[in-house]
Design an enzyme around this catalytic site. Sequence first.
Site, PDB file in Angstrom:
ATOM      1  N   LYS A  17       5.906 -45.350  11.053  1.00  0.00           N
ATOM      2  CA  LYS A  17       4.631 -46.083  11.006  1.00  0.00           C
ATOM      3  C   LYS A  17       4.375 -46.694   9.624  1.00  0.00           C
ATOM      4  CE  LYS A  17       2.254 -42.438  12.206  1.00  0.00           C
ATOM      5  NZ  LYS A  17       3.357 -41.459  12.356  1.00  0.00           N
ATOM      6  N   ARG A  92      -5.746 -40.233  15.843  1.00  0.00           N
ATOM      7  CA  ARG A  92      -4.778 -39.171  16.140  1.00  0.00           C
ATOM      8  C   ARG A  92      -5.348 -38.186  17.153  1.00  0.00           C
ATOM      9  NH1 ARG A  92      -1.790 -39.190  10.887  1.00  0.00           N
ATOM     10  NH2 ARG A  92      -0.077 -37.751  10.949  1.00  0.00           N
ATOM     11  N   ARG A 131      12.945 -38.110   3.663  1.00  0.00           N
ATOM     12  CA  ARG A 131      12.003 -39.120   3.140  1.00  0.00           C
ATOM     13  C   ARG A 131      11.667 -38.848   1.670  1.00  0.00           C
ATOM     14  NH1 ARG A 131       6.640 -40.201   6.439  1.00  0.00           N
ATOM     15  NH2 ARG A 131       6.413 -37.937   6.415  1.00  0.00           N
ATOM     16  N   ARG A 165       7.046 -35.447  -0.369  1.00  0.00           N
ATOM     17  CA  ARG A 165       5.777 -34.869   0.073  1.00  0.00           C
ATOM     18  C   ARG A 165       5.927 -33.369   0.303  1.00  0.00           C
ATOM     19  NH1 ARG A 165       3.574 -38.734   4.812  1.00  0.00           N
ATOM     20  NH2 ARG A 165       2.894 -36.707   5.591  1.00  0.00           N
ATOM     21  N   ARG A 176       3.625 -30.125  12.838  1.00  0.00           N
ATOM     22  CA  ARG A 176       3.116 -31.501  12.962  1.00  0.00           C
ATOM     23  C   ARG A 176       3.527 -32.122  14.301  1.00  0.00           C
ATOM     24  NH1 ARG A 176       5.430 -33.541   7.444  1.00  0.00           N
ATOM     25  NH2 ARG A 176       4.584 -35.582   7.965  1.00  0.00           N
TER      26      ARG A 176
HETATM   27  P1  ADP Z   1       5.680 -42.215   9.340  1.00  0.00           P
HETATM   28  O1  ADP Z   1       4.798 -43.096   8.497  1.00  0.00           O
HETATM   29  O2  ADP Z   1       5.594 -42.531  10.812  1.00  0.00           O
HETATM   30  O3  ADP Z   1       5.455 -40.753   9.071  1.00  0.00           O
HETATM   31  P2  ADP Z   1       7.837 -43.297   7.682  1.00  0.00           P
HETATM   32  O4  ADP Z   1       7.644 -44.759   7.824  1.00  0.00           O
HETATM   33  O5  ADP Z   1       7.414 -42.679   6.387  1.00  0.00           O
HETATM   34  O6  ADP Z   1       7.192 -42.505   8.938  1.00  0.00           O
HETATM   35  O7  ADP Z   1       9.380 -42.985   7.951  1.00  0.00           O
HETATM   36  C1  ADP Z   1       9.913 -41.667   7.796  1.00  0.00           C
HETATM   37  C2  ADP Z   1      11.274 -41.741   7.093  1.00  0.00           C
HETATM   38  O8  ADP Z   1      12.224 -42.324   7.997  1.00  0.00           O
HETATM   39  C3  ADP Z   1      11.290 -42.589   5.835  1.00  0.00           C
HETATM   40  O9  ADP Z   1      12.142 -41.970   4.889  1.00  0.00           O
HETATM   41  C4  ADP Z   1      11.874 -43.939   6.294  1.00  0.00           C
HETATM   42  O10 ADP Z   1      12.608 -44.560   5.271  1.00  0.00           O
HETATM   43  C5  ADP Z   1      12.760 -43.534   7.460  1.00  0.00           C
HETATM   44  N1  ADP Z   1      12.739 -44.494   8.570  1.00  0.00           N
HETATM   45  C6  ADP Z   1      11.696 -45.222   9.029  1.00  0.00           C
HETATM   46  N2  ADP Z   1      12.053 -45.982  10.096  1.00  0.00           N
HETATM   47  C7  ADP Z   1      13.362 -45.685  10.332  1.00  0.00           C
HETATM   48  C8  ADP Z   1      14.326 -46.131  11.305  1.00  0.00           C
HETATM   49  N3  ADP Z   1      13.999 -47.025  12.249  1.00  0.00           N
HETATM   50  N4  ADP Z   1      15.577 -45.610  11.234  1.00  0.00           N
HETATM   51  C9  ADP Z   1      15.906 -44.705  10.293  1.00  0.00           C
HETATM   52  N5  ADP Z   1      15.056 -44.244   9.343  1.00  0.00           N
HETATM   53  C10 ADP Z   1      13.804 -44.732   9.355  1.00  0.00           C
HETATM   54  P1  AMP Z   2       0.593 -38.768   7.573  1.00  0.00           P
HETATM   55  O1  AMP Z   2       0.697 -39.330   6.198  1.00  0.00           O
HETATM   56  O2  AMP Z   2       0.077 -39.762   8.576  1.00  0.00           O
HETATM   57  O3  AMP Z   2       1.861 -38.080   8.021  1.00  0.00           O
HETATM   58  O4  AMP Z   2      -0.542 -37.645   7.506  1.00  0.00           O
HETATM   59  C1  AMP Z   2      -0.371 -36.504   6.676  1.00  0.00           C
HETATM   60  C2  AMP Z   2      -1.369 -35.424   7.076  1.00  0.00           C
HETATM   61  O5  AMP Z   2      -2.723 -35.911   6.884  1.00  0.00           O
HETATM   62  C3  AMP Z   2      -1.346 -34.982   8.548  1.00  0.00           C
HETATM   63  O6  AMP Z   2      -0.347 -34.004   8.808  1.00  0.00           O
HETATM   64  C4  AMP Z   2      -2.765 -34.444   8.723  1.00  0.00           C
HETATM   65  O7  AMP Z   2      -2.912 -33.182   8.113  1.00  0.00           O
HETATM   66  C5  AMP Z   2      -3.590 -35.439   7.908  1.00  0.00           C
HETATM   67  N1  AMP Z   2      -4.048 -36.615   8.690  1.00  0.00           N
HETATM   68  C6  AMP Z   2      -3.732 -37.928   8.470  1.00  0.00           C
HETATM   69  N2  AMP Z   2      -4.352 -38.721   9.350  1.00  0.00           N
HETATM   70  C7  AMP Z   2      -5.065 -37.908  10.163  1.00  0.00           C
HETATM   71  C8  AMP Z   2      -5.899 -38.128  11.296  1.00  0.00           C
HETATM   72  N3  AMP Z   2      -6.123 -39.368  11.771  1.00  0.00           N
HETATM   73  N4  AMP Z   2      -6.461 -37.049  11.907  1.00  0.00           N
HETATM   74  C9  AMP Z   2      -6.253 -35.802  11.442  1.00  0.00           C
HETATM   75  N5  AMP Z   2      -5.474 -35.515  10.385  1.00  0.00           N
HETATM   76  C10 AMP Z   2      -4.881 -36.562   9.741  1.00  0.00           C
END
Ligand code: ADP
Ligand code: AMP
Length: 220
Positions: A17, A92, A131, A165, A176
């Site tokens: 995302k 969410r 990541r 993170r 999660r």
């Molecule tokens: P989210 O925001 O949904 O938690 P991220 O965008 O941070 O996910 O992506 C999680 C990890 O996976 C990052 O390290 C990113 O570089 C990698 N990633 C994202 N999209 C892809 C993909 N299509 N294929 C492989 N790795 C990906």
């Molecule tokens: P993310 O960066 O989207 O992976 O979010 C990291 C953490 O923030 C999650 O695991 C939750 O603890 C909290 N969080 C982020 N967005 C939300 C949401 N919309 N509702 C509840 N918790 C959230």
Amino acid sequence: MAVVKRIVLIGPPGCGKGTQAKRIEDATGMIQLSTGDMLRKAVADASPVGLKVKAVMEAGQLVSDEIIIEMVTDRIKAPDCAKGFILDGFPRSIPQAEALGSMLSENGQPLNGAIEIRVPDEFIVERITGRFTCAKCGAGYHEKFQKPVKEGVCDKCGATDFSHRKDDNEETVRTRLSAYHDVTQPIVGFYEKAGLLKVVDGTQNIDQVAASIMKVLETL
Ligand code: ADP
Ligand code: AMP
């Protein structure tokens, strides 16, 4: 290409995302609204909200709807949201999706669509544990799938410090993912019923997912 739309990205943690929201932001001028980023800033600033949510986030649980809805209600009123936005990590839960609907209809600016980035659970641990981000500009990377061009140097700003993170560990990922399936996934059906849902295959590589999303965006 300036595009002014309001969309939601849905998918499990690590589905891409944030990566895709940044791509859409760069391509269209719509802004990324990440509730995870907002909360991490609140924790780093030790604000009253940050102090409340720190332990919950570290454990991989969801922050209460009340805190999140108040935070997004404030953010969405800011003038830069007139450029259109990509909600990343919100809503969410069903109450959050309903609250978003009310906020947007009060503004007379309804949602254009909800895009699910569909990725099966077996991909997620590798995506999340690999990541990392640039400590200076926040650019996102992956140890295997998105390495900096020059090892140890951020492509975007040239910095050499990176961070992981705290919640990106295998144990927390399981919590999660359960929270995603139990509480978040029902919003897929919610948006499907509203006729707003589009699904893209998130197992493709990053460029392919971006191309699929841009194609969908044109239809919204
Ligand atoms: P989210 O925001 O949904 O938690 P991220 O965008 O941070 O996910 O992506 C999680 C990890 O996976 C990052 O390290 C990113 O570089 C990698 N990633 C994202 N999209 C892809 C993909 N299509 N294929 C492989 N790795 C990906
Ligand atoms: P993310 O960066 O989207 O992976 O979010 C990291 C953490 O923030 C999650 O695991 C939750 O603890 C909290 N969080 C982020 N967005 C939300 C949401 N919309 N509702 C509840 N918790 C959230």
